[in-house]
Design a protein around this motif. Structure first.
Motif, PDB file in Angstrom:
ATOM      1  N   ASN A 243       6.184   7.068  -3.258  1.00 45.77           N
ATOM      2  CA  ASN A 243       5.626   7.620  -2.025  1.00 45.77           C
ATOM      3  C   ASN A 243       5.475   6.556  -0.945  1.00 45.77           C
ATOM      4  N   ALA A 244       6.485   5.655  -0.864  1.00 49.12           N
ATOM      5  CA  ALA A 244       6.369   4.531   0.048  1.00 49.12           C
ATOM      6  C   ALA A 244       6.821   4.876   1.459  1.00 49.12           C
ATOM      7  N   GLY A 245       7.779   5.780   1.585  1.00 49.03           N
ATOM      8  CA  GLY A 245       8.197   6.200   2.918  1.00 49.03           C
ATOM      9  C   GLY A 245       9.086   5.207   3.640  1.00 49.03           C
ATOM     10  N   PHE A 246       9.343   4.042   3.040  1.00 47.62           N
ATOM     11  CA  PHE A 246      10.271   3.081   3.648  1.00 47.62           C
ATOM     12  C   PHE A 246      11.697   3.609   3.533  1.00 47.62           C
TER      13      PHE A 246
ATOM     14  N   THR B  66      -2.023   6.329   3.762  1.00 45.04           N
ATOM     15  CA  THR B  66      -0.793   5.627   3.380  1.00 45.04           C
ATOM     16  C   THR B  66       0.419   6.561   3.400  1.00 45.04           C
ATOM     17  N   VAL B  67       0.553   7.308   4.513  1.00 44.98           N
ATOM     18  CA  VAL B  67       1.648   8.260   4.658  1.00 44.98           C
ATOM     19  C   VAL B  67       2.878   7.588   5.257  1.00 44.98           C
ATOM     20  N   GLY B  68       2.681   6.964   6.414  1.00 45.77           N
ATOM     21  CA  GLY B  68       3.804   6.271   7.023  1.00 45.77           C
ATOM     22  C   GLY B  68       4.501   7.042   8.127  1.00 45.77           C
TER      23      GLY B  68
ATOM     24  N   ARG C 137       2.020  14.568   2.532  1.00 44.41           N
ATOM     25  CA  ARG C 137       1.141  14.294   1.391  1.00 44.41           C
ATOM     26  C   ARG C 137       1.893  13.579   0.281  1.00 44.41           C
ATOM     27  N   THR C 138       2.093  12.300   0.314  1.00 45.73           N
ATOM     28  CA  THR C 138       1.993  11.351   1.388  1.00 45.73           C
ATOM     29  C   THR C 138       3.240  10.501   1.420  1.00 45.73           C
ATOM     30  N   ALA C 139       4.412  11.186   1.321  1.00 50.18           N
ATOM     31  CA  ALA C 139       5.687  10.495   1.219  1.00 50.18           C
ATOM     32  C   ALA C 139       5.995   9.669   2.458  1.00 50.18           C
TER      33      ALA C 139
ATOM     34  N   THR D  52       0.837  -1.209   0.000  1.00 47.90           N
ATOM     35  CA  THR D  52       0.000   0.000   0.000  1.00 47.90           C
ATOM     36  C   THR D  52       0.870   1.256   0.000  1.00 47.90           C
ATOM     37  N   VAL D  53       2.183   1.085  -0.151  1.00 45.61           N
ATOM     38  CA  VAL D  53       3.174   2.174  -0.095  1.00 45.61           C
ATOM     39  C   VAL D  53       2.929   3.126   1.069  1.00 45.61           C
ATOM     40  N   THR D  54       2.711   2.552   2.257  1.00 42.86           N
ATOM     41  CA  THR D  54       2.487   3.376   3.444  1.00 42.86           C
ATOM     42  C   THR D  54       3.798   3.714   4.135  1.00 42.86           C
TER      43      THR D  54
HETATM   44  K   LIG Z   1       3.924   6.648   2.240  1.00 39.08           K
END
Ligand SMILES: [K+]
Ligand SMILES: [K+]
Lengths: 437, 437
Positions: A167-170, A382-384, A269-271, A51-53
């Motif tokens: 924009n997954a934030g991992f 799905t920001v993370g 928003r929403t990296a 979910t690329v959170t």
């Molecule tokens: K994210």
């Protein structure tokens, strides 16, 4: 191409569940982790990646092996690019059913109107995405290999290039990008990448094709102006609110303060990356961040949230109500009633889910209210970003966040599709007004 | 009767500001208070009384003299009955302008269609309200004079009869009705009174006239069923969530637990009395209470909030969206599009104000996030429950809450009027869809 028994939205949900099951299985393999993880944590990580959170229950850098990292990157790619491609298709297909005008909108902005065109389009999206990721990878390599050496430098560049564009934030670092809070090159590359990924493919394609602002579609104009305005406002607010906060900006130089404020303004928003500690932010900044997270990125992008255009349509309709106009116009165009109704439905339904989620987590989790609200909205959009609750979640809490990430990623999209292909009721009752307000 | 330069909504705002100025002046007089109060505190009290909120910055029982108490009661009466009467008129007048169907709805439910009728109607509302207050006063006297003696018993009965029917939430006791947490007579009288005051005059009139549920207007049906369902659900939730909370229900007998849960379930919409300490409730109960407060009471009643029918219209339209029906029907009637649009506008605009307010208080006040959210929604919905922040508010905080009480009381009503008499735009632009979700 798609089974006739399912509509595209249902097909999307099925694919997602299948990938989560496969991802969970692969991440649970001993070869994936440096120490055993529970099946729930593997499932949480797989869902967060797909979910690329970017919310994490185990430290990405240390808990997973290279094989595990590759699985995570694959899931991010499937989720980020997959959703973007699927979103474009869904809007395209929905456009077919809802009549000439909207069909023209979508086919115009995508320049597609046949199955052959659809395949060309998919190739275009893939080509564009991989090109951007490659360029970003090379830029990061130039910056990071001298700093971190070949092995870590190359891998960090690959991982963050893919994570940023989708924009997954991992991050492979447990403090995300905090080590580069004052690094202008990293700041610029990473933010540009996730903004590009988050603005939506149709917008980029429209700009690429038409060059001049005047010729852009209404959607593109709203996205471009909205992004600039909301990011500038957010940056000024973060800068002012956090200026003398010793936990965040106080100890930084003025230039670094500006860089950190910019990063903190655009990441919700929403990296989901961060360069300053989320838990140290003031309540006012946290609340403002929650609002930014809920708004989210652009439609048919790698980002999440209810989407910027959804929010803008809402705000424009509120303005129209307050100024007693019955038409909602901007840039000399009127937004269709269908788009406004869709926006309201997406916002209200999304908000309702978030509310229910917060209520349940209030019961199951031992954490402050703002921490729970922050975590829930971060998962839904799905920001993370996290104030630190994710790692301490109970099993029920983890399951709720897993479901919320799924709903957050697929909900607004399937809802938009569903509304665009709405049937009329079989029975018509007499209508009657009620008093409200 | 009403100056032609103002529309009824603007007239209402003017009247309110005038009364607040007069109320502030009277409460600032040395004769009103036992010790000097600041002009800001006098203004806060006057606004809280006139908007029938019940939030207090000084202790009502001890800080004001009998004269002060009478001023407060007069303001409550003006606010409670005044707004109810005005609301009925506004809907009546709005009904005239928006065409035959809605006009029929309102005139049917009120049985009025001329200026003469309007005056008769005003008399009816006044007669009904004073009758209820008198009966409640007598019932309370029977209970309280034996307990508290003649002087306190009579005054307490008068004060709480008026405060309850007008959903004002003011009490002469600093712990509100906590002393009567297990008193079935007080529980029953007070809750019945504020539910009657909060359900709306048109509903009571409709029930009185038609007797049978089947014949009720859609508005009445929604209010009756909605009130029963939401109150029952709320009671069960409060009972379960607070059952073993030592700060609230744990130490009470089972019967008292049930009584306290019922009281706590019905007071947020929007009576504002309490029999258990608000600050001791669990976060989950507090969050649920915040939702109940935001929903509020009935239209054209003495209560506040976005109103139950507004909330129900929203929920029904969401359900319709999710089940892919284009019509929103309930009780074999379709809710008009106008009512749905009005509901969405009221909810979104109300929510936007609350959000801005929370953001500002997050900056100015030194209090936890949930405390600020609770206080803001309590003020906006003119509930009057507090976790204890009101007394500690900064000057800016007090001003924000004053404005919020005003907006909360007048906003949804003037908005409903405004929307019902909406003009169309002069310029029509071509319409264009945008992607959302
Ligand atoms: K994210
Ligand atoms: K009240």
């Amino acid at each position: 191409m798609i089974n006739r028994k399912f509509n595209p939205a249902q097909f999307l949900v099925l694919i997602f569940i299948t990938f989560i099951v496969i991802g969970t299985f692969l991440l649970k393999l001993p070869i994936s982790t440096t120490e055993p993880v529970t099946i729930l944590d593997a499932m949480f990580t797989a869902t967060s990646a797909l979910t690329v959170t970017g919310l994490i229950v185990v430290d990405t850098g240390t808990a997973f092996t290279l094989f595990g990292h590759i699985i995570i990157l694959l899931l991010i790619h499937l989720g980020g690019l997959g959703i973007m491609t699927f979103a474009v298709f869904i809007f395209l297909m929905a456009g077919r059913k809802i009549g000439f005008k909207e069909h023209v909108l979508i086919t115009q902005s995508l320049n597609q109107n046949s199955i052959g065109g659809v395949i060309i389009l998919a190739k275009k999206i893939l080509l564009f995405s991989l090109s951007v990721e490659t360029v970003v990878f090379i830029l990061l390599v130039i910056r990071w290999v001298p700093l971190l050496g070949w092995e870590e430098g190359l891998f960090a560049s690959l991982f963050h290039a893919i994570s940023a564009f989708n924009n997954a934030g991992f991050s492979i670092w447990s403090d995300s990008l905090s080590g580069f809070v004052g690094d202008p090159v990293v700041n610029l590359i990473i933010t540009s990448t996730f903004i590009l990924g988050g603005i939506g493919f149709t917008v980029i394609f429209d700009i690429w094709k038409k060059k001049k602002f005047k010729k852009f579609s209404l959607h593109t104009k709203l996205m471009v102006v909205g992004t600039v305005v909301i990011n500038s406002m957010a940056m000024i607010l973060v800068f002012l609110l956090e200026f003398s906060n010793p936990g965040t900006l106080d100890n930084l130089s003025l230039v670094d303060k500006i860089q950190a404020a910019f990063f903190q303004a655009v990441t919700p928003r929403t990296a989901g990356f961060n360069t300053i500690g989320t838990g140290s932010l003031n309540d006012s900044t946290l609340f403002f961040t929650i609002l930014l997270m809920f708004i989210g990125a652009g439609s048919a992008s790698t980002g999440g949230g209810i989407k910027l255009t959804t929010f803008l349509a809402l705000m424009l309709s509120v303005t129209a109500f307050l100024t007693r106009r019955s038409e909602i116009s901007v840039f000399r165009k009127t937004i269709t009633d269908a788009a406004v109704v869709r926006s309201l439905a997406i916002a209200v339904i999304g908000f309702s889910w978030v509310v229910m989620d917060i209520f349940i987590l209030d019961i199951t989790e031992d954490a402050s209210f703002i921490t729970i609200v922050f975590e829930t909205v971060s998962a839904f959009s799905t920001v993370g970003l996290s104030m630190g609750l994710t790692g301490d979640l109970t099993a029920i809490g983890k399951l709720m966040i897993i479901v919320t990430m799924m709903i957050g990623k697929l909900g607004p999209l399937t809802l938009a599709f569903s509304l665009a292909t709405q049937r009329t009721a079989h029975v018509r009752y007499a209508s009657e007004d009620i008093l409200t307000g």
